[in-house]
Design a protein around this motif. Structure first.
Motif, PDB file in Angstrom:
ATOM      1  N   ALA A 108       0.836  -1.204   0.000  1.00 49.25           N
ATOM      2  CA  ALA A 108       0.000   0.000   0.000  1.00 49.25           C
ATOM      3  C   ALA A 108       0.874   1.258   0.000  1.00 49.25           C
ATOM      4  N   LEU A 109       1.947   1.268   0.807  1.00 54.36           N
ATOM      5  CA  LEU A 109       2.852   2.420   0.820  1.00 54.36           C
ATOM      6  C   LEU A 109       3.541   2.584  -0.531  1.00 54.36           C
ATOM      7  N   TYR A 110       3.955   1.481  -1.129  1.00 47.27           N
ATOM      8  CA  TYR A 110       4.590   1.516  -2.453  1.00 47.27           C
ATOM      9  C   TYR A 110       3.658   2.156  -3.483  1.00 47.27           C
ATOM     10  N   CYS A 111       2.389   1.761  -3.471  1.00 45.57           N
ATOM     11  CA  CYS A 111       1.416   2.323  -4.405  1.00 45.57           C
ATOM     12  C   CYS A 111       1.109   3.782  -4.079  1.00 45.57           C
TER      13      CYS A 111
ATOM     14  N   THR B 199       2.935  11.133  -6.265  1.00 46.71           N
ATOM     15  CA  THR B 199       4.056  11.872  -6.840  1.00 46.71           C
ATOM     16  C   THR B 199       4.474  11.396  -8.222  1.00 46.71           C
ATOM     17  N   GLY B 200       3.899  10.324  -8.718  1.00 41.08           N
ATOM     18  CA  GLY B 200       4.334   9.804 -10.000  1.00 41.08           C
ATOM     19  C   GLY B 200       5.467   8.811  -9.843  1.00 41.08           C
ATOM     20  N   GLN B 201       6.242   8.638 -10.869  1.00 37.08           N
ATOM     21  CA  GLN B 201       7.302   7.627 -10.882  1.00 37.08           C
ATOM     22  C   GLN B 201       8.474   8.029  -9.990  1.00 37.08           C
ATOM     23  N   ILE B 202       8.824   7.151  -9.048  1.00 36.90           N
ATOM     24  CA  ILE B 202      10.016   7.337  -8.223  1.00 36.90           C
ATOM     25  C   ILE B 202      10.777   6.021  -8.196  1.00 36.90           C
ATOM     26  N   ASN B 203      11.960   6.039  -7.629  1.00 35.52           N
ATOM     27  CA  ASN B 203      12.813   4.850  -7.650  1.00 35.52           C
ATOM     28  C   ASN B 203      12.609   3.936  -6.454  1.00 35.52           C
ATOM     29  N   LEU B 204      11.684   4.252  -5.577  1.00 33.10           N
ATOM     30  CA  LEU B 204      11.434   3.414  -4.403  1.00 33.10           C
ATOM     31  C   LEU B 204      10.993   2.023  -4.841  1.00 33.10           C
ATOM     32  N   GLY B 205      11.734   0.995  -4.412  1.00 28.97           N
ATOM     33  CA  GLY B 205      11.394  -0.374  -4.754  1.00 28.97           C
ATOM     34  C   GLY B 205      10.362  -0.957  -3.806  1.00 28.97           C
ATOM     35  N   LEU B 206       9.716  -2.031  -4.249  1.00 28.42           N
ATOM     36  CA  LEU B 206       8.668  -2.649  -3.445  1.00 28.42           C
ATOM     37  C   LEU B 206       9.214  -3.192  -2.127  1.00 28.42           C
ATOM     38  N   VAL B 207      10.361  -3.863  -2.173  1.00 25.45           N
ATOM     39  CA  VAL B 207      10.921  -4.441  -0.942  1.00 25.45           C
ATOM     40  C   VAL B 207      11.293  -3.345   0.045  1.00 25.45           C
TER      41      VAL B 207
ATOM     42  N   SER C 191       8.959   9.557   6.919  1.00 23.81           N
ATOM     43  CA  SER C 191       9.571  10.640   6.144  1.00 23.81           C
ATOM     44  C   SER C 191      11.083  10.547   6.164  1.00 23.81           C
ATOM     45  N   VAL C 192      11.641  10.243   7.324  1.00 26.81           N
ATOM     46  CA  VAL C 192      13.096  10.117   7.437  1.00 26.81           C
ATOM     47  C   VAL C 192      13.602   8.935   6.608  1.00 26.81           C
ATOM     48  N   LEU C 193      12.884   7.820   6.667  1.00 19.59           N
ATOM     49  CA  LEU C 193      13.315   6.636   5.930  1.00 19.59           C
ATOM     50  C   LEU C 193      13.166   6.796   4.424  1.00 19.59           C
ATOM     51  N   LEU C 194      12.290   7.709   3.985  1.00 15.51           N
ATOM     52  CA  LEU C 194      12.091   7.944   2.557  1.00 15.51           C
ATOM     53  C   LEU C 194      13.091   8.934   1.962  1.00 15.51           C
ATOM     54  N   LEU C 195      13.930   9.527   2.801  1.00 17.45           N
ATOM     55  CA  LEU C 195      14.858  10.566   2.345  1.00 17.45           C
ATOM     56  C   LEU C 195      15.797  10.121   1.217  1.00 17.45           C
ATOM     57  N   PRO C 196      16.257   8.859   1.173  1.00 17.63           N
ATOM     58  CA  PRO C 196      17.130   8.473   0.058  1.00 17.63           C
ATOM     59  C   PRO C 196      16.460   8.563  -1.312  1.00 17.63           C
ATOM     60  N   TRP C 197      15.137   8.641  -1.335  1.00 20.11           N
ATOM     61  CA  TRP C 197      14.422   8.638  -2.606  1.00 20.11           C
ATOM     62  C   TRP C 197      13.779   9.981  -2.956  1.00 20.11           C
ATOM     63  N   MET C 198      13.668  10.880  -1.983  1.00 19.98           N
ATOM     64  CA  MET C 198      12.982  12.147  -2.254  1.00 19.98           C
ATOM     65  C   MET C 198      13.318  13.164  -1.166  1.00 19.98           C
ATOM     66  N   PRO C 199      13.053  14.468  -1.407  1.00 20.70           N
ATOM     67  CA  PRO C 199      13.273  15.487  -0.366  1.00 20.70           C
ATOM     68  C   PRO C 199      12.357  15.247   0.833  1.00 20.70           C
ATOM     69  N   PHE C 200      12.764  15.799   1.968  1.00 22.35           N
ATOM     70  CA  PHE C 200      11.996  15.593   3.190  1.00 22.35           C
ATOM     71  C   PHE C 200      10.573  16.136   3.060  1.00 22.35           C
ATOM     72  N   SER C 201      10.417  17.295   2.403  1.00 25.37           N
ATOM     73  CA  SER C 201       9.079  17.876   2.258  1.00 25.37           C
ATOM     74  C   SER C 201       8.155  16.950   1.479  1.00 25.37           C
ATOM     75  N   SER C 202       8.668  16.328   0.424  1.00 22.34           N
ATOM     76  CA  SER C 202       7.861  15.393  -0.366  1.00 22.34           C
ATOM     77  C   SER C 202       7.543  14.143   0.451  1.00 22.34           C
ATOM     78  N   ALA C 203       8.531  13.636   1.167  1.00 21.97           N
ATOM     79  CA  ALA C 203       8.327  12.437   1.986  1.00 21.97           C
ATOM     80  C   ALA C 203       7.278  12.688   3.064  1.00 21.97           C
ATOM     81  N   LEU C 204       7.328  13.881   3.683  1.00 19.60           N
ATOM     82  CA  LEU C 204       6.368  14.204   4.728  1.00 19.60           C
ATOM     83  C   LEU C 204       4.950  14.311   4.168  1.00 19.60           C
ATOM     84  N   MET C 205       4.827  14.927   2.981  1.00 15.18           N
ATOM     85  CA  MET C 205       3.514  15.059   2.374  1.00 15.18           C
ATOM     86  C   MET C 205       2.938  13.710   1.960  1.00 15.18           C
TER      87      MET C 205
END
Length: 302
Positions: free
Chosen positions: A207-210, A216-224, A255-269
């Motif tokens: 669900a988080l992956y989807c 945000t559209g296409q990002i590099n976050l993998g399913l695992v 949000s912190v764990l998503l930082l490798p894939w996007m800015p903090f503001s995007s991860a928080l949103m």
């Protein structure tokens, strides 16, 4: 009973309103790129996770609460689960106690099932996170050793003495001069419930992956990696039993764990929007559960 259900819905509406109003300017300014297919999949996988946790709760109540009414367990579970979105566990646990009291289930059996439910869910979450650990790409591994010890000790200890929570409950009941519980889980029950509880962690990660793609559209976050991030954030939230599923803490961790894939503001949103979508989905299921009428209408006359 009607006042309880109405109060839960009203308070959840208030909580959603507070979150939206508090972050309205940020929500409006964020460059949303909605993908409705992924939105639908987010709701689908979150619903699957809820469905599995409901089913295990039903098995627990059948085995330990001697209450095997699927329709009523469905109603009580989804309404009380929605109450997790309200600060403090008063509405969540108290709601279950009040609802099950109406059908003759003693409070000690309900509390025992709630404690066992959260304990096994936590163990299953730790095992899920560790099983996928070799495949993560950007998730910190600093907490691997404590998680490994917790998972092994928790699962082995519970299998060695599956009735431990019942024993503790009965000790307290005897001290209060109350009737002890007669039903104990067996090892096969613990293993079965643990195996079922692995699935919601995987579904929640899907669900988080989807959701990341839906907002945000296409990002590099993998399913695992998404499963790992979702699992770790929910484990952190599970430790905060006084908060509704980790209000604020869960979003910050994600949000912190998503930082490798996007800015903090995007991860928080994304974390905030994902939580709002989860809440709306749970409100829909709770509303559906309210349509399930008990066979004895006098239970709900009050």
């Amino acid at each position: 009973m009607k006042w309880l259900i109405t109060g839960i819905f009203l308070l959840v509406f208030v909580m959603v309103g507070i979150v939206v109003l508090r972050d309205w300017d940020t929500l409006i300014a964020f460059p949303w790129r909605l993908h409705f297919g992924y939105l639908g999949l987010t709701i689908f996988f979150h619903s699957l996770a809820l469905g599995v946790t409901f089913w295990v709760w039903h098995l627990m109540m059948t085995r330990l609460g001697n209450f095997a009414n699927t329709r009523m367990n469905f109603r009580f579970y989804y309404v009380s689960t929605l109450a997790k979105r309200i600060p403090t566990s008063l509405w969540y646990i108290g709601g279950r106690l009040v609802m099950y009291r109406q059908v003759g289930v003693v409070a000690s059996a309900v509390v025992n099932c709630v404690v066992l439910e959260n304990f096994i869910i936590g163990i299953a979450g730790v095992c899920t996170f560790l099983a996928l650990w070799p495949f993560y790409t950007n998730i910190p591994n600093t907490g691997i050793l404590p998680l490994t010890i917790t998972g092994i000790v928790g699962l082995v200890g519970l299998l060695a003495r599956p009735q431990v929570f019942v024993d503790v409950t009965n000790w307290g009941l005897r001290r209060l001069g109350k009737q002890a519980l007669d039903y104990n889980p067996k090892r096969r029950d613990i293993l079965l419930w643990w195996a079922w509880y692995v699935l919601p962690w995987i579904f929640a990660g899907c669900a988080l992956y989807c959701a990341a793609r839906a907002f945000t559209g296409q990002i590099n976050l993998g399913l695992v990696d998404a499963i790992g991030i979702s699992t770790l954030t929910m484990l952190v939230a599970l430790l905060s039993t006084l908060l509704p599923g980790g209000l604020g803490l869960k979003e910050l961790t994600a949000s912190v764990l998503l930082l490798p894939w996007m800015p903090f503001s995007s991860a928080l949103m994304i974390s905030l929007a994902y939580r709002l979508l989860q809440t709306l989905n749970e409100m829909g299921w709770a509303f559906l559960a309210m349509q399930v009428k008990p066979p004895e209408s006098e239970f709900y006359s009050a």
